[in-house]
Scaffold this motif. Structure first.
Motif, PDB file in Angstrom:
ATOM      1  N   ILE A 167      35.130  34.169  37.729  1.00 58.87           N
ATOM      2  CA  ILE A 167      35.334  35.448  38.420  1.00 58.87           C
ATOM      3  C   ILE A 167      34.138  35.815  39.289  1.00 58.87           C
ATOM      4  N   TRP A 168      32.908  35.639  38.761  1.00 59.22           N
ATOM      5  CA  TRP A 168      31.709  36.119  39.432  1.00 59.22           C
ATOM      6  C   TRP A 168      31.019  35.060  40.289  1.00 59.22           C
ATOM      7  N   GLY A 169      31.412  33.811  40.160  1.00 59.36           N
ATOM      8  CA  GLY A 169      30.696  32.729  40.823  1.00 59.36           C
ATOM      9  C   GLY A 169      30.954  32.672  42.323  1.00 59.36           C
ATOM     10  N   THR A 170      30.147  31.857  43.009  1.00 56.08           N
ATOM     11  CA  THR A 170      30.262  31.648  44.454  1.00 56.08           C
ATOM     12  C   THR A 170      30.698  30.216  44.690  1.00 56.08           C
ATOM     13  N   PRO A 171      31.743  29.989  45.508  1.00 55.86           N
ATOM     14  CA  PRO A 171      32.194  28.611  45.755  1.00 55.86           C
ATOM     15  C   PRO A 171      31.180  27.858  46.627  1.00 55.86           C
ATOM     16  N   GLY A 172      31.341  26.553  46.726  1.00 55.04           N
ATOM     17  CA  GLY A 172      30.423  25.750  47.512  1.00 55.04           C
ATOM     18  C   GLY A 172      30.806  25.676  48.980  1.00 55.04           C
ATOM     19  N   ARG A 173      30.032  24.901  49.742  1.00 53.38           N
ATOM     20  CA  ARG A 173      30.236  24.659  51.167  1.00 53.38           C
ATOM     21  C   ARG A 173      30.335  25.971  51.942  1.00 53.38           C
ATOM     22  N   TRP A 174      31.356  26.064  52.824  1.00 50.50           N
ATOM     23  CA  TRP A 174      31.461  27.253  53.654  1.00 50.50           C
ATOM     24  C   TRP A 174      31.744  28.508  52.838  1.00 50.50           C
ATOM     25  N   GLY A 175      32.268  28.315  51.645  1.00 47.31           N
ATOM     26  CA  GLY A 175      32.554  29.463  50.790  1.00 47.31           C
ATOM     27  C   GLY A 175      31.297  30.233  50.405  1.00 47.31           C
ATOM     28  N   ARG A 176      30.132  29.585  50.511  1.00 46.89           N
ATOM     29  CA  ARG A 176      28.878  30.280  50.189  1.00 46.89           C
ATOM     30  C   ARG A 176      28.662  31.479  51.108  1.00 46.89           C
ATOM     31  N   LEU A 177      29.194  31.388  52.325  1.00 47.73           N
ATOM     32  CA  LEU A 177      29.000  32.490  53.272  1.00 47.73           C
ATOM     33  C   LEU A 177      29.761  33.744  52.845  1.00 47.73           C
ATOM     34  N   SER A 178      30.686  33.587  51.910  1.00 45.56           N
ATOM     35  CA  SER A 178      31.463  34.750  51.457  1.00 45.56           C
ATOM     36  C   SER A 178      30.838  35.425  50.242  1.00 45.56           C
ATOM     37  N   SER A 179      29.705  34.920  49.778  1.00 41.67           N
ATOM     38  CA  SER A 179      29.123  35.446  48.539  1.00 41.67           C
ATOM     39  C   SER A 179      28.707  36.905  48.687  1.00 41.67           C
ATOM     40  N   PRO A 223      34.113  44.787  44.063  1.00 41.95           N
ATOM     41  CA  PRO A 223      34.908  43.883  44.911  1.00 41.95           C
ATOM     42  C   PRO A 223      34.423  42.439  44.793  1.00 41.95           C
ATOM     43  N   ARG A 224      35.339  41.519  44.938  1.00 38.82           N
ATOM     44  CA  ARG A 224      34.993  40.099  44.814  1.00 38.82           C
ATOM     45  C   ARG A 224      34.586  39.531  46.162  1.00 38.82           C
ATOM     46  N   ARG A 225      34.197  38.265  46.162  1.00 39.29           N
ATOM     47  CA  ARG A 225      33.637  37.645  47.369  1.00 39.29           C
ATOM     48  C   ARG A 225      34.633  37.702  48.528  1.00 39.29           C
ATOM     49  N   THR A 226      34.073  37.835  49.743  1.00 39.29           N
ATOM     50  CA  THR A 226      34.887  37.952  50.946  1.00 39.29           C
ATOM     51  C   THR A 226      34.027  37.645  52.164  1.00 39.29           C
ATOM     52  N   PHE A 227      34.655  37.228  53.262  1.00 40.17           N
ATOM     53  CA  PHE A 227      33.935  36.975  54.505  1.00 40.17           C
ATOM     54  C   PHE A 227      33.770  38.250  55.334  1.00 40.17           C
ATOM     55  N   LEU A 228      34.379  39.358  54.900  1.00 39.88           N
ATOM     56  CA  LEU A 228      34.351  40.580  55.705  1.00 39.88           C
ATOM     57  C   LEU A 228      32.939  41.044  56.064  1.00 39.88           C
ATOM     58  N   PRO A 229      31.953  41.022  55.127  1.00 37.17           N
ATOM     59  CA  PRO A 229      30.600  41.447  55.545  1.00 37.17           C
ATOM     60  C   PRO A 229      30.042  40.601  56.685  1.00 37.17           C
ATOM     61  N   LEU A 230      30.312  39.297  56.666  1.00 35.98           N
ATOM     62  CA  LEU A 230      29.809  38.427  57.737  1.00 35.98           C
ATOM     63  C   LEU A 230      30.478  38.768  59.062  1.00 35.98           C
ATOM     64  N   TRP A 231      31.814  38.918  59.044  1.00 40.60           N
ATOM     65  CA  TRP A 231      32.505  39.260  60.301  1.00 40.60           C
ATOM     66  C   TRP A 231      32.051  40.622  60.810  1.00 40.60           C
ATOM     67  N   THR A 232      31.862  41.562  59.896  1.00 40.55           N
ATOM     68  CA  THR A 232      31.433  42.911  60.326  1.00 40.55           C
ATOM     69  C   THR A 232      30.041  42.868  60.940  1.00 40.55           C
ATOM     70  N   ALA A 233      29.151  42.071  60.341  1.00 39.77           N
ATOM     71  CA  ALA A 233      27.795  41.959  60.900  1.00 39.77           C
ATOM     72  C   ALA A 233      27.841  41.296  62.272  1.00 39.77           C
TER      73      ALA A 233
END
Length: 827
Positions: A14-26, A578-588
């Motif tokens: 539940i709390w972990g961060t996936p590897g590769r590009w998924g790290r950007l969603s942490s 909230p769980r991991r998502t790419f939204l903070p990166l896109w918003t930035a």
């Protein structure tokens, strides 16, 4: 009985961060805290390299190593990088990584805000470094004093890079300040009352509070100066009713508390490390808390001691001189407490303690020269000389870098799970200590001999030659020391001996986690029954890992932690993060498009970037909350509490209150600037009164107040189980109408570029219009959430937020129009 292995796997999923590009969603605080610290240390290396260039240039007289143009960019960027891209982000990274572990929580209050702040920091800092590489870096000094930084004297984009790049970076600082403040108040372990909180929690609480009210003046100053440079609004131009001193006031209203914002977290680290190595609890726990709070207040009364030579009235000089000397008292209380703890304990000398000893030597010298500079006659003689440069480095390096290095050696085993090797640690310390003092102690002498700061070269035979040469040699010795520290840490990470937990026999909660820590920190949350710097992590850790404690289970695959009463620390509600998502990166990235459009003066793109950013933010809460009332739920230990969406004092409400306080500080700074120009600035005589339709301002205020009243009615009706939607629609319409009228008034301001009075009136009305528009948006958002089924009598967060923002918008509109009317009559 819970199977620890199974529980660990479920929580990690539940709390972990996936590897590769998924790290950007942490959005996990452990991951982001480490990223903050790594990037901050990278910027520290860049800033250190720039300082070597400065010392190479000044090593000999009449040097032609680099010309004045490049030198100006380098010394400006050295100060900027060290103050804004290293010191504060390093503190943020440390707090983001460590705070939940020390307080007994699973994450920070707003994980996606953490991620958004990190990307803003990385992108904003990159803008500054890229500008340096292409020769377009800021070159007006890191104070950016006007009129030197105004367009007539800095016509390129150099100053714009500083103003826009740092404002982008400051988004990270202000979001972190709110998040740290709320996390400390609401996310401690059950039973951890404020009186039981570890001292470092108090340091961080005061520091984050200082950031909430300390950063807005700088942000406002940067906005006003950029408006002057981009649109010719003359806030700082004395020929058109502006005043360069307004910039100095706004800068130092931020700049002096900034020193304590940097020092206090470092002092918190010292208050944590010293008892561990003294092998006893710290002396004067309550006295230190009082000293921290006093220092926080006093630091805001000192900004004028940077401006003693600009022509301040004698009474004000005496007041600010006394206040500057007075701040030595709470500082001394802490230092005496640390010395007393060591003297009464059984000190165990290890690498962290070497840096603690270095701190005592360096910081005390910096404090003594600070008292000297607090005296007006001495300050007048030493102003803008290398004596001030020496004092500044003794305070900042002594007060932050030495404690930081002590902290790195103390907590690095927590991050790496390995112990130090020590083969390089001792020589690295002595190179840093000797190199630092050789570099900066001699600057006291060059300053007293009259050498001014910021000069790129100097003639020979003025007595500065050998002192500068030795300073430069010291600088290179210092750099070798930092290189050894880096090598030492890399070797530790690779070859250090593994261990399970608490190698120092510390007594704070972070050592109760596994090392390196799992992404959820604690499999179960502990109950604290004593002061939280007197615990036994080695015994607590295995118990928590086995699921014995609060929330020692998985429910619906959600990221759960506990919210507590702010004072008593008793469990109040379950916070679902909230769980991991790419939204903070896109918003930035969307936010970056706004700043880049402004930097390259493609103003037509700014509205599109702003709308895109707003749209991204509106997507954030679309899946948060619940569509049904659940009532109290099990949290373990035989207790039940409701979810946060059913709590009246949840973290979202408190965070918005903190944001409004920050916003109010910015608005107060704007009002201060308007009054300052009205009373002090030249060229206001003979200005014709401005004719604005009073009825439009009055109607706008009435509409804004009506919008706030309707939002309050919506909240009341919802609480009573009635229909809130019509009132929210009315509130949104009233606020939107007020916005239209305020924008109409802005268009009627005659030529805002002609005089500072007109520019200030234009800006005040713009501030009011922006906030009535936000009020309308919040009311509309509340209505949308009702339609989505996220609002009920129990679940009323959106109703409260709409009312808060509408109330603030009404107050801001009233004050904006009132000040604009006062200035309009000025003649």
């Amino acid at each position: 009985m819970t199977d620890p292995i199974r529980l660990h796997k479920e929580l990690s999923a539940i709390w972990g961060t996936p590897g590769r590009w998924g790290r950007l969603s942490s959005v996990n605080h452990t991951v982001l805290g480490k990223r903050f610290m790594v990037v901050a240390l990278t910027f520290f290396a860049i800033g250190g390299f720039l300082s070597m260039l400065i010392r190479a240039q000044l090593a000999t007289p009449n040097s032609a190593f680099i010309g004045p143009e490049i030198y100006n960019q380098i010394f400006t960027m050295h100060g900027t990088v060290m103050m804004f891209l290293f010191a504060i982000p390093m503190f943020e990274g440390f707090v983001i990584y460590m705070l939940p572990k020390m307080l007994g929580a699973r994450d920070m209050a707003f994980p996606r805000l953490t991620a958004y702040g990190f990307w803003c920091y990385l992108f904003g800092g990159s803008i500054l470094i890229i500008a340096l590489l292409v020769g377009a870096a800021p070159d007006s000094g890191w104070f950016m004093y006007t009129p030197l930084s105004s367009r007539p004297y800095t016509p390129g984009i150099n100053a714009d890079v500083w103003l826009l790049g740092l404002t982008f970076v400051e988004i990270s600082a202000v979001t972190a300040a709110i998040e740290i403040f709320i996390s400390i108040l609401k996310m401690r372990a059950p039973g951890m009352s404020l009186a039981r909180m570890p001292l470092i929690g108090w340091y961080m609480l005061v520091t984050s509070g200082m950031m909430i009210v300390g950063f807005p003046p700088l942000i406002l100053g940067a906005i006003l100066l950029e408006l002057e440079r981009a649109f010719d609004l003359p806030f700082f131009d004395p020929t058109r009713g502006g005043d360069p001193l307004l910039w100095q006031h706004l800068f130092w209203l931020f700049g002096h508390p900034e020193v304590y914002i940097i020092f206090l977290p470092a002092a918190g680290a010292l208050s944590t490390i010293i008892p561990v190595f003294a092998q006893r609890t710290i002396l004067g726990y309550r006295s230190i808390i009082a000293a921290i709070v006093a220092m926080g207040f006093l630091s805001f009364g000192l900004w004028v001691h940077h401006m003693f030579t600009v022509g301040i009235p004698h009474l004000a000089l005496a007041f600010f001189s006394a206040a500057s000397a007075l701040v030595a008292v709470p500082t001394a209380i802490q230092i005496f407490a640390w010395i007393g703890t060591l003297a009464s304990g059984r000190p165990r000398w290890d690498i962290p303690m070497l840096y603690v000893a270095g701190f005592f030597c360096v910081f005390v010298i910096g404090g003594l020269t600070g008292v000297m500079l607090a005296m007006v006659p001495f300050n007048t003689q030493a102003h803008d000389s290398y004596f001030v440069v020496a004092h500044l480095h003794y305070v900042l390096v002594g007060g932050f870098v030495f404690p930081m290095l002590a902290g790195i050696y103390h907590w690095m085993p927590h991050i790496s799970g390995r112990q130090s090797l020590y083969r390089l640690s001792v020589p690295a310390f002595w190179l840093i200590f000797v190199g630092f003092n050789l570099t900066f102690f001699l600057m006291h002498l060059t300053g007293l001999m009259g050498m001014p700061r910021r000069i790129s070269t100097y003639p020979s035979n003025w007595g500065w030659d050998w002192l500068n040469l030795l300073s430069s040699i010291g600088g290179f010795i210092l750099t070798m020391g930092f290189c050894l520290v880096l090598a030492d840490l890399v070797l530790q990470w690779r070859f250090g001996r593994r261990y399970r937990r608490d190698p120092w026999k510390a007594q704070t909660l972070e050592w109760a986690t596994a090392t390196p820590p799992a992404p959820y920190n604690f499999a179960a949350l502990p109950r604290v029954d004593r002061r939280a710097d007197m615990l036994e992590p080695a015994e607590i850790g295995p118990v928590l890992a086995g699921g014995t404690g609060y929330l020692g289970f998985v429910r619906d695959g959600e990221q759960e932690t506990l919210g507590v009463d702010m004072f008593t620390g008793e469990p109040e509600h379950v916070i679902v993060l909230p769980r991991r998502t790419f939204l903070p990166l896109w918003t930035a990235l969307a936010t970056a498009s706004v700043f880049l459009a402004l930097l390259f003066r493609q103003y037509w793109l700014v509205p599109f970037g702003a709308l895109l950013t707003l749209g991204m933010f509106l997507l954030w809460p679309r899946t948060l909350g619940r569509r049904e009332d659940t009532g109290p739920v099990d949290i373990g230990m035989g207790e039940q509490v409701p979810f946060d969406v059913e709590s009246k004092s949840n973290a979202s409400v408190l965070a918005n209150l903190a944001a409004l306080i920050m916003n109010g500080t910015l608005f107060t700074s704007l009002l201060f600037g308007a009054l300052f120009l009205l009373v002090i600035a030249p060229n206001w005589d003979g200005v014709a009164p401005m004719s604005l339709p009073l009825w439009a301002g009055v109607v706008a205020i009435v509409l804004a107040i009506a919008g706030a009243a309707l939002s309050w009615l919506a909240r009341s009706r919802n609480a009573a189980g009635g229909e809130a939607m019509p009132w929210l629609i009315g509130s949104a319409v009233a606020m939107a109408a007020a916005t239209v009228l305020l924008v109409l008034l802005m268009t009627l301001v005659p030529d805002p570029t002609g005089h500072a009075r007109n520019a200030v009136v234009f800006t005040l009305l713009g501030y009011g219009a922006l906030h009535t528009a936000l009020g309308a948006l919040m009311s509309a958002h509340g209505g949308w959430r009702i339609m989505q089924g996220y609002v009920s009598t129990r679940r009323s967060t959106e109703m409260t937020l709409a009312w808060l923002w509408c109330f603030y918008a009404a107050a801001a509109s009233l004050l904006s129009v009132a000040m604009a009317t006062l200035l309009s009559a000025a003649a």
